[in-house]
Write a protein that holds these residues in place. Structure first.
Motif, PDB file in Angstrom:
ATOM      1  N   ASP A   1     -36.193  31.416   0.412  1.00  0.00           N
ATOM      2  CA  ASP A   1     -36.139  32.278  -0.765  1.00  0.00           C
ATOM      3  C   ASP A   1     -35.070  33.362  -0.644  1.00  0.00           C
ATOM      4  O   ASP A   1     -34.785  33.797   0.479  1.00  0.00           O
ATOM      5  CB  ASP A   1     -37.523  32.926  -1.021  1.00  0.00           C
ATOM      6  CG  ASP A   1     -37.946  33.793   0.153  1.00  0.00           C
ATOM      7  OD1 ASP A   1     -38.258  33.225   1.226  1.00  0.00           O
ATOM      8  OD2 ASP A   1     -37.931  35.023   0.013  1.00  0.00           O
ATOM      9  N   PRO A   2     -34.422  33.784  -1.696  1.00  0.00           N
ATOM     10  CA  PRO A   2     -34.588  33.358  -3.087  1.00  0.00           C
ATOM     11  C   PRO A   2     -33.859  32.033  -3.374  1.00  0.00           C
ATOM     12  O   PRO A   2     -32.616  31.986  -3.371  1.00  0.00           O
ATOM     13  CB  PRO A   2     -33.957  34.504  -3.874  1.00  0.00           C
ATOM     14  CG  PRO A   2     -32.974  35.133  -2.927  1.00  0.00           C
ATOM     15  CD  PRO A   2     -33.459  34.874  -1.549  1.00  0.00           C
ATOM     16  N   ILE A   3     -34.644  31.000  -3.648  1.00  0.00           N
ATOM     17  CA  ILE A   3     -34.132  29.644  -3.801  1.00  0.00           C
ATOM     18  C   ILE A   3     -33.102  29.520  -4.932  1.00  0.00           C
ATOM     19  O   ILE A   3     -32.153  28.742  -4.844  1.00  0.00           O
ATOM     20  CB  ILE A   3     -35.314  28.652  -3.991  1.00  0.00           C
ATOM     21  CG1 ILE A   3     -34.841  27.190  -4.041  1.00  0.00           C
ATOM     22  CG2 ILE A   3     -36.130  28.966  -5.235  1.00  0.00           C
ATOM     23  CD1 ILE A   3     -34.660  26.566  -2.703  1.00  0.00           C
ATOM     24  N   GLU A   4     -33.261  30.356  -5.982  1.00  0.00           N
ATOM     25  CA  GLU A   4     -32.358  30.219  -7.141  1.00  0.00           C
ATOM     26  C   GLU A   4     -30.913  30.625  -6.828  1.00  0.00           C
ATOM     27  O   GLU A   4     -29.999  30.320  -7.582  1.00  0.00           O
ATOM     28  CB  GLU A   4     -32.913  30.994  -8.352  1.00  0.00           C
ATOM     29  CG  GLU A   4     -32.971  32.511  -8.216  1.00  0.00           C
ATOM     30  CD  GLU A   4     -34.210  33.020  -7.433  1.00  0.00           C
ATOM     31  OE1 GLU A   4     -34.966  32.203  -6.865  1.00  0.00           O
ATOM     32  OE2 GLU A   4     -34.390  34.259  -7.382  1.00  0.00           O
ATOM     33  N   LEU A   5     -30.714  31.282  -5.709  1.00  0.00           N
ATOM     34  CA  LEU A   5     -29.346  31.695  -5.361  1.00  0.00           C
ATOM     35  C   LEU A   5     -28.598  30.654  -4.518  1.00  0.00           C
ATOM     36  O   LEU A   5     -27.436  30.847  -4.154  1.00  0.00           O
ATOM     37  CB  LEU A   5     -29.365  33.051  -4.634  1.00  0.00           C
ATOM     38  CG  LEU A   5     -29.871  34.233  -5.474  1.00  0.00           C
ATOM     39  CD1 LEU A   5     -29.765  35.530  -4.696  1.00  0.00           C
ATOM     40  CD2 LEU A   5     -29.099  34.348  -6.786  1.00  0.00           C
ATOM     41  N   TRP A   6     -29.258  29.547  -4.196  1.00  0.00           N
ATOM     42  CA  TRP A   6     -28.575  28.473  -3.447  1.00  0.00           C
ATOM     43  C   TRP A   6     -27.751  27.618  -4.411  1.00  0.00           C
ATOM     44  O   TRP A   6     -28.256  27.184  -5.442  1.00  0.00           O
ATOM     45  CB  TRP A   6     -29.603  27.581  -2.729  1.00  0.00           C
ATOM     46  CG  TRP A   6     -30.227  28.187  -1.508  1.00  0.00           C
ATOM     47  CD1 TRP A   6     -31.253  29.084  -1.479  1.00  0.00           C
ATOM     48  CD2 TRP A   6     -29.882  27.927  -0.139  1.00  0.00           C
ATOM     49  NE1 TRP A   6     -31.578  29.404  -0.170  1.00  0.00           N
ATOM     50  CE2 TRP A   6     -30.748  28.709   0.673  1.00  0.00           C
ATOM     51  CE3 TRP A   6     -28.934  27.122   0.496  1.00  0.00           C
ATOM     52  CZ2 TRP A   6     -30.693  28.699   2.073  1.00  0.00           C
ATOM     53  CZ3 TRP A   6     -28.883  27.109   1.893  1.00  0.00           C
ATOM     54  CH2 TRP A   6     -29.737  27.895   2.665  1.00  0.00           C
ATOM     55  N   GLU A   7     -26.487  27.369  -4.026  1.00  0.00           N
ATOM     56  CA  GLU A   7     -25.648  26.515  -4.876  1.00  0.00           C
ATOM     57  C   GLU A   7     -26.026  25.049  -4.730  1.00  0.00           C
ATOM     58  O   GLU A   7     -25.798  24.240  -5.628  1.00  0.00           O
ATOM     59  CB  GLU A   7     -24.174  26.721  -4.524  1.00  0.00           C
ATOM     60  CG  GLU A   7     -23.625  27.986  -5.144  1.00  0.00           C
ATOM     61  CD  GLU A   7     -22.204  28.284  -4.717  1.00  0.00           C
ATOM     62  OE1 GLU A   7     -21.481  27.341  -4.337  1.00  0.00           O
ATOM     63  OE2 GLU A   7     -21.836  29.471  -4.748  1.00  0.00           O
TER      64      GLU A   7
ATOM     65  N   PRO B   1     -29.317  32.959   1.308  1.00  0.00           N
ATOM     66  CA  PRO B   1     -28.929  31.742   0.577  1.00  0.00           C
ATOM     67  C   PRO B   1     -27.528  31.261   0.966  1.00  0.00           C
ATOM     68  O   PRO B   1     -26.678  32.062   1.339  1.00  0.00           O
ATOM     69  CB  PRO B   1     -28.957  32.188  -0.885  1.00  0.00           C
ATOM     70  CG  PRO B   1     -29.867  33.360  -0.921  1.00  0.00           C
ATOM     71  CD  PRO B   1     -29.652  34.063   0.385  1.00  0.00           C
TER      72      PRO B   1
END
Ligand code: BES
Ligand code: MN
Ligand code: MN
Length: 454
Positions: free
Chosen positions: A93-99, A429
């Motif tokens: 986490d934060p998973i949404e910041l992984w490309e 991330p």
């Protein structure tokens, strides 16, 4: 050694493909729902040690995640090297910041992206592959080798500690070789000679016996968040010094040689600040940035919990507030002793209007490795040859709690041959590892085995 280095270069693609399989395993030690992945990862590592050519490989179960042990002792009379590393990784986490998804490794240019790429799967794998290359090319090693790979480094190395203490014969060695730190800069061969330690604390402040309407009660009782903030603000003075009595008592001062070494590195504080997006750096007065990170103890609030944190507004005086506070320690501070000083001081400054509970969550000792050690000299030669550049010696602000236990319990030296970069987003991330450093690390490891066997 030329044939060996050529062999390593020729097999790069295979090594990368195997590393990708390693990185796909979701070995997050902190999350119980990944316990099966931890077992799977230990099995993967143990298979790779067998494939490398070790004669004995064993998985030791612990009360936590398994330890993987391997050895090849076919060079009697020659030194023994113990390789330590960790196959566990941090949460994503934060998973949404992984490309790209953290457990679906991708290569972009000369970088491999995945959780654990640099910390520490990619780095520990370098030693597995250097040993394998040795066996493939020469059928044997010029010294004895052992591996001890753990799955709990990211959660405080709880179970490896008693294991080391109760298996000193099994683990007996001359030096412990570790790749879990950073290079000073891209392409610069680096050895780290000191790590900071850690005392991780939690403060819980309780005020009224229930949450209260901040209109009906505000101004009449102590607010635990206000009190906690006040306590935290009292932990540093205006000059950035930590105010806990006797906190600095055991701190080893920087030697003149160390200060000169830091000066020679020409570290740019301007570039550092710009990279972090801050207008100004701050810290303990009288020390420059590298001194502050490498050689001075620090105290930071890592998290603060309390009250209403949802969207919008809610008028409330919470009953409780909690803060997580960690202190990075330097030689010769002791985590237990510092935890006690911290607890005593917090209790002494807390007002009577609240109850304060202080807990010690986990700790790790700092360590310092003499640069005159035989293993350090061999590692210097090995890295200088591999990179074809002069070595840089540095300290590290981060911690690897178990190093000090190895050194003390096994009476061995240690080599911190890290090939990571601080810019590779460890714990964050888009973690990645430079594949040039991956190859240079395998070569450095092989050259170290050669040098240290002489
Ligand atoms: N590999 C790191 C240590 C490290 C951090 C080396 C930064 C180089 C640069 C290690 O895995 C780590 O994260 N250590 C933790 C220890 C803690 C969980 C007890 C740390 O330093 O926070
Ligand atoms: Mn690590
Ligand atoms: Mn880590």
């Amino acid at each position: 050694m030329k044939e060996l280095i050529d062999h390593i270069k020729k097999n790069e693609q295979t090594y990368i493909e195997e590393l990708i399989e390693f990185l796909k395993i979701q070995s997050i030690s902190a999350m119980p729902e990944h316990n099966d992945d931890m077992k799977k990862c230990a099995q993967f590592v143990s298979d790779k040690l067998k494939q490398a050519g070790l004669s004995r490989v064993e998985i030791f179960t612990t009360e936590g995640h398994p330890l993987v042990y391997g050895e090849w002792l076919g060079a009697p009379g020659k030194p023994t090297v113990l390789v330590y590393g960790h196959y566990d990784v941090q949460p994503v986490d934060p998973i949404e910041l992984w490309e790209n998804p953290p457990f679906e490794p991708v290569i972009k240019g000369r970088k491999i992206f995945a959780r654990g790429a640099t910390d520490d799967k990619g780095q520990l794998f370098m030693h597995v592959k250097s040993v394998e290359a040795y066996f493939k090319k020469y059928g044997s090693l010029p010294l004895n080798i052992k591996f001890l790979l753990e799955g709990e480094e990211e959660v405080g190395s709880i179970n490896i500690e008693p294991f080391i203490k109760s298996h000193t014969d099994l683990l007996k060695c001359d030096t412990v070789l570790i790749s879990d730190t950073s290079l000073y800069e891209k392409g610069v061969p680096t050895l780290t000679y000191a790590l900071r330690g850690l005392s991780y604390m939690e403060i819980e402040v309780t005020g009224p016996n229930r949450d209260l309407h901040s209109g009906s009660f505000g101004g009449a009782v102590a607010n635990p968040i206000n009190v906690l903030s006040e306590i935290i603000s009292k932990l540093h003075d205006k000059k950035g010094k930590i105010t806990i009595p006797e906190f600095y008592k055991d701190v080893a001062v920087l030697t003149k040689a160390e200060k000169e070494n830091i000066k020679r590195l020409h570290f740019s504080e301007t570039k550092f600040a710009k990279d972090l997006g801050v207008a100004e750096l701050q810290g303990e007065a009288g020390f420059n940035t590298l001194e502050r990170i490498w050689a001075r103890p620090t105290l930071d609030c890592n998290g603060i919990i309390g009250g209403f944190t949802g969207k919008g507004a809610k008028t409330v005086i919470p009953s409780k507030a909690t803060a997580k506070i960690s202190m990075r320690l330097v030689p010769n501070q002791e985590p237990n002793k510092i935890a006690k000083l911290f607890t005593k001081y917090i209790k002494s400054i807390a007002p009577k209007s609240v109850k304060v509970k202080v807990s010690f969550l986990h700790g790790g000792s700092p360590c310092m490795i003499p640069l005159t050690d035989k293993a350090t000299i061999s590692a210097t030669k090995a890295m200088e040859k591999a990179f074809n550049k002069k070595i840089v010696y540095m300290r590290e602000g981060g911690s690897i709690p178990i190093v000090n236990t190895f050194v003390k319990s096994l009476k061995a030296s240690a080599v911190l041959m890290g090939l990571g970069l601080d810019s590779e987003n460890l714990h964050s991330p888009n973690e990645h590892f430079d594949l040039n450093h991956f190859q240079l690390g395998i070569i450095s490891s092989a050259l170290f085995i050669d040098e240290y066997s002489k």
